[in-house]
Design an enzyme around this catalytic site. Structure first.
Site, PDB file in Angstrom:
ATOM      1  N   LYS A  52       0.832  -1.218   0.000  1.00 28.54           N
ATOM      2  CA  LYS A  52       0.000   0.000   0.000  1.00 28.54           C
ATOM      3  C   LYS A  52       0.864   1.266   0.000  1.00 28.54           C
ATOM      4  O   LYS A  52       0.401   2.348  -0.316  1.00 28.54           O
ATOM      5  CB  LYS A  52      -0.928  -0.006   1.226  1.00 28.54           C
ATOM      6  CG  LYS A  52      -1.950  -1.157   1.189  1.00 28.54           C
ATOM      7  CD  LYS A  52      -3.013  -1.020   2.251  1.00 28.54           C
ATOM      8  CE  LYS A  52      -2.539  -1.410   3.630  1.00 28.54           C
ATOM      9  NZ  LYS A  52      -2.352  -2.854   3.846  1.00 28.54           N
ATOM     10  N   PHE A  92      12.635  -5.872   3.898  1.00 29.99           N
ATOM     11  CA  PHE A  92      13.608  -6.678   4.652  1.00 29.99           C
ATOM     12  C   PHE A  92      12.893  -7.470   5.752  1.00 29.99           C
ATOM     13  O   PHE A  92      13.109  -8.679   5.914  1.00 29.99           O
ATOM     14  CB  PHE A  92      14.681  -5.727   5.215  1.00 29.99           C
ATOM     15  CG  PHE A  92      15.459  -6.217   6.409  1.00 29.99           C
ATOM     16  CD1 PHE A  92      16.140  -7.431   6.386  1.00 29.99           C
ATOM     17  CD2 PHE A  92      15.553  -5.430   7.561  1.00 29.99           C
ATOM     18  CE1 PHE A  92      16.876  -7.853   7.499  1.00 29.99           C
ATOM     19  CE2 PHE A  92      16.283  -5.849   8.663  1.00 29.99           C
ATOM     20  CZ  PHE A  92      16.952  -7.064   8.642  1.00 29.99           C
ATOM     21  N   ASP A  97      10.371 -12.393   7.712  1.00 32.51           N
ATOM     22  CA  ASP A  97       9.169 -12.806   8.470  1.00 32.51           C
ATOM     23  C   ASP A  97       8.472 -13.995   7.830  1.00 32.51           C
ATOM     24  O   ASP A  97       8.061 -14.919   8.511  1.00 32.51           O
ATOM     25  CB  ASP A  97       8.137 -11.656   8.424  1.00 32.51           C
ATOM     26  CG  ASP A  97       7.987 -10.984   9.768  1.00 32.51           C
ATOM     27  OD1 ASP A  97       8.946 -10.998  10.533  1.00 32.51           O
ATOM     28  OD2 ASP A  97       6.894 -10.434  10.018  1.00 32.51           O
ATOM     29  N   ASP A 101       7.677 -17.564   9.549  1.00 34.51           N
ATOM     30  CA  ASP A 101       6.294 -18.028   9.724  1.00 34.51           C
ATOM     31  C   ASP A 101       5.912 -19.125   8.740  1.00 34.51           C
ATOM     32  O   ASP A 101       4.792 -19.624   8.781  1.00 34.51           O
ATOM     33  CB  ASP A 101       5.303 -16.856   9.529  1.00 34.51           C
ATOM     34  CG  ASP A 101       5.472 -15.768  10.575  1.00 34.51           C
ATOM     35  OD1 ASP A 101       6.107 -16.041  11.609  1.00 34.51           O
ATOM     36  OD2 ASP A 101       4.977 -14.644  10.353  1.00 34.51           O
ATOM     37  N   ARG A 106       2.053 -13.476  -0.063  1.00 30.81           N
ATOM     38  CA  ARG A 106       2.211 -12.113   0.468  1.00 30.81           C
ATOM     39  C   ARG A 106       1.803 -11.168  -0.659  1.00 30.81           C
ATOM     40  O   ARG A 106       2.277 -11.296  -1.777  1.00 30.81           O
ATOM     41  CB  ARG A 106       3.681 -11.914   0.874  1.00 30.81           C
ATOM     42  CG  ARG A 106       4.161 -10.497   1.000  1.00 30.81           C
ATOM     43  CD  ARG A 106       3.811  -9.843   2.286  1.00 30.81           C
ATOM     44  NE  ARG A 106       4.349 -10.502   3.458  1.00 30.81           N
ATOM     45  CZ  ARG A 106       3.970 -10.189   4.709  1.00 30.81           C
ATOM     46  NH1 ARG A 106       3.069  -9.252   4.908  1.00 30.81           N
ATOM     47  NH2 ARG A 106       4.486 -10.809   5.749  1.00 30.81           N
ATOM     48  N   ASP A 168       7.178 -11.725  19.996  1.00 29.99           N
ATOM     49  CA  ASP A 168       6.058 -12.347  19.290  1.00 29.99           C
ATOM     50  C   ASP A 168       6.355 -13.820  18.981  1.00 29.99           C
ATOM     51  O   ASP A 168       5.536 -14.703  19.225  1.00 29.99           O
ATOM     52  CB  ASP A 168       5.785 -11.574  17.997  1.00 29.99           C
ATOM     53  CG  ASP A 168       4.410 -11.872  17.425  1.00 29.99           C
ATOM     54  OD1 ASP A 168       3.562 -12.431  18.146  1.00 29.99           O
ATOM     55  OD2 ASP A 168       4.166 -11.543  16.248  1.00 29.99           O
ATOM     56  N   LYS A 194       7.057  -3.999  17.597  1.00 32.52           N
ATOM     57  CA  LYS A 194       7.042  -4.638  16.283  1.00 32.52           C
ATOM     58  C   LYS A 194       6.401  -3.762  15.203  1.00 32.52           C
ATOM     59  O   LYS A 194       6.726  -3.881  14.028  1.00 32.52           O
ATOM     60  CB  LYS A 194       6.309  -5.984  16.381  1.00 32.52           C
ATOM     61  CG  LYS A 194       6.438  -6.822  15.125  1.00 32.52           C
ATOM     62  CD  LYS A 194       5.755  -8.176  15.264  1.00 32.52           C
ATOM     63  CE  LYS A 194       5.663  -8.864  13.915  1.00 32.52           C
ATOM     64  NZ  LYS A 194       5.073 -10.188  13.990  1.00 32.52           N
ATOM     65  N   PHE A 238      -3.784   1.531  16.250  1.00 31.52           N
ATOM     66  CA  PHE A 238      -3.900   0.968  14.905  1.00 31.52           C
ATOM     67  C   PHE A 238      -3.838  -0.566  14.943  1.00 31.52           C
ATOM     68  O   PHE A 238      -4.622  -1.255  14.295  1.00 31.52           O
ATOM     69  CB  PHE A 238      -2.766   1.515  14.024  1.00 31.52           C
ATOM     70  CG  PHE A 238      -2.639   0.834  12.691  1.00 31.52           C
ATOM     71  CD1 PHE A 238      -3.444   1.218  11.627  1.00 31.52           C
ATOM     72  CD2 PHE A 238      -1.721  -0.185  12.485  1.00 31.52           C
ATOM     73  CE1 PHE A 238      -3.344   0.589  10.384  1.00 31.52           C
ATOM     74  CE2 PHE A 238      -1.602  -0.815  11.245  1.00 31.52           C
ATOM     75  CZ  PHE A 238      -2.416  -0.427  10.199  1.00 31.52           C
ATOM     76  N   ASP A 242      -6.543  -3.400  14.072  1.00 32.03           N
ATOM     77  CA  ASP A 242      -6.233  -4.458  13.103  1.00 32.03           C
ATOM     78  C   ASP A 242      -6.621  -5.829  13.658  1.00 32.03           C
ATOM     79  O   ASP A 242      -7.209  -6.652  12.959  1.00 32.03           O
ATOM     80  CB  ASP A 242      -4.716  -4.433  12.837  1.00 32.03           C
ATOM     81  CG  ASP A 242      -4.401  -4.562  11.362  1.00 32.03           C
ATOM     82  OD1 ASP A 242      -5.029  -3.841  10.560  1.00 32.03           O
ATOM     83  OD2 ASP A 242      -3.527  -5.377  11.028  1.00 32.03           O
ATOM     84  N   ASP A 243      -6.266  -6.057  14.916  1.00 33.58           N
ATOM     85  CA  ASP A 243      -6.601  -7.330  15.580  1.00 33.58           C
ATOM     86  C   ASP A 243      -8.114  -7.513  15.666  1.00 33.58           C
ATOM     87  O   ASP A 243      -8.639  -8.598  15.424  1.00 33.58           O
ATOM     88  CB  ASP A 243      -6.022  -7.360  16.999  1.00 33.58           C
ATOM     89  CG  ASP A 243      -4.504  -7.469  17.031  1.00 33.58           C
ATOM     90  OD1 ASP A 243      -3.884  -7.565  15.960  1.00 33.58           O
ATOM     91  OD2 ASP A 243      -3.938  -7.453  18.142  1.00 33.58           O
TER      92      ASP A 243
END
Length: 361
Positions: A52, A92, A97, A101, A106, A168, A194, A238, A242-243
């Protein structure tokens, strides 16, 4: 409106092309073989410009607001360059990430490490995306009085983000569910380190340095400390939002299917649920959270409804908005500045808050 937004993005993307070519020219100048140059080009084009671009664009927006006028071509290029440095930092983080994970896609395409022939080379590719930041900063800002501030800001923010990622990863590994490790305090630590530092504080602090805003010798009056005191809670709000949207927003509105429950994420929703749950409700969470099973996910969602997570979020959102607005209003509406100096302006922070407040996706 949409047209103006598209034009703004297009202009910003034009700077990426210039920076990409500068980076590739450096490899050629160093006598790198053509296949290495081609590989780096593909790494840059695949991982940097596709998102975005909010973080990068907000550097340009913030410089314009602080200066209170349209930017010259040189000012625009420098602000956009700093914005693209954040996008390189983001790339990066995301490339690495996704490997940690073991993610599959993505931005609607396969994760870089899953592209044919890439695999573990993606580890070095992520390092190169980070290294590109410092090549560009040195090339374009080496003679600026705020050059060291830019370097420190990028280094500090990178380390903060990595600390957040560590908490995390060890709190919520996808393959081992242990809700006793979760808490609202830990959630807050993760989201501040994070997300909030690099997504909210970094773009504004870069804009402030570029505008020549100086640190104050009085810690109580330092404009950077003030900016941080507003932007870190803003970034926290924010991420909580989001959660919440991951659980509550319909996929057709959100633009993706929420996966926090099945992925064992240390989300705001589960932490609020844990704080409110009776022993019976806690058992429902222990038995169903983080399971790759649609029925288990439904049971967790039903419990969230039972516990009133929607109402709790509405209450949180109003309190967060009031608190952040109060902090923003501590900045004078008509700031005084000496001739030629740029003052900190409310509008910089207000623009961020207005974009976030009551968003649906």
């Amino acid at each position: 409106m949409a047209d103006a937004k598209a034009q703004k993005r297009q202009k910003f993307e034009g700077v990426f092309t210039v920076l990409r070519d500068e980076l590739l020219a450096y490899l050629k100048q160093e006598g790198m073989p053509q296949d290495a140059v081609d590989w780096f080009r593909r790494n840059l084009e695949y991982n940097v410009p596709g998102g975005k671009l909010n973080r990068g664009l907000s550097v340009v927006d913030s410089v314009e607001i602080l200066k209170g006028r349209a930017l010259s071509d040189d000012e625009y290029f420098k602000a956009a360059l700093l914005g693209w440095c954040i996008e390189l930092l983001q790339a990066f983080f995301l490339v690495s990430d996704d490997m940690m994970d073991q993610s599959v896609t993505r931005r609607g395409q396969p994760c870089w490490y899953r592209v044919d022939g890439v695999g573990y080379i993606a580890i070095n590719d992520s390092f190169m995306l980070e290294g590109a930041i410092y090549y560009l900063l040195k090339k374009h800002f080496r003679t600026e009085p705020y050059y060291v501030h830019l370097l420190e800001l990028f280094h500090d923010t990178t380390f903060q983000t990595e600390l957040g990622q560590l908490i995390d990863l060890i709190t919520a590994p996808e393959d081992h569910v242990d809700l006793s490790k979760f808490s609202l305090e830990k959630h807050q630590k993760i989201v501040i380190y994070k997300t909030a530092y690099y997504s909210f504080y970094l773009p504004v602090a870069l804009a402030m340095y570029m505008c020549g805003i100086a640190h104050s010798s009085d810690p109580g009056a330092d404009p950077y400390a003030l900016a941080q005191s507003i932007l870190i809670p803003l970034g926290e709000y924010f991420q909580v939002q989001d959660d919440f949207l991951d659980f509550a927003a319909p996929p057709e509105v959100l633009g993706k299917i929420g996966t926090d429950i099945v992925d064992n994420k240390c989300s705001w929703c589960v932490n609020v649920a844990l704080a409110l749950a009776t022993p019976e409700q806690r058992k429902v969470l222990d038995d169903n959270y983080g399971r790759k099973d649609p029925e288990a996910e439904k049971r967790v969602k039903a419990l969230y409804e039972e516990l009133g997570i929607r109402e709790k979020y509405a209450e949180y959102e109003e309190n967060a908005y009031r608190r952040i607005m109060g902090l923003i209003e501590s900045i004078p509406e008509k700031p005084a500045a000496k001739e030629g100096e740029v003052p900190l302006r409310r509008e910089v922070f207000k623009v961020f808050l207005d974009k976030i407040y009551k968003r649906q996706k």
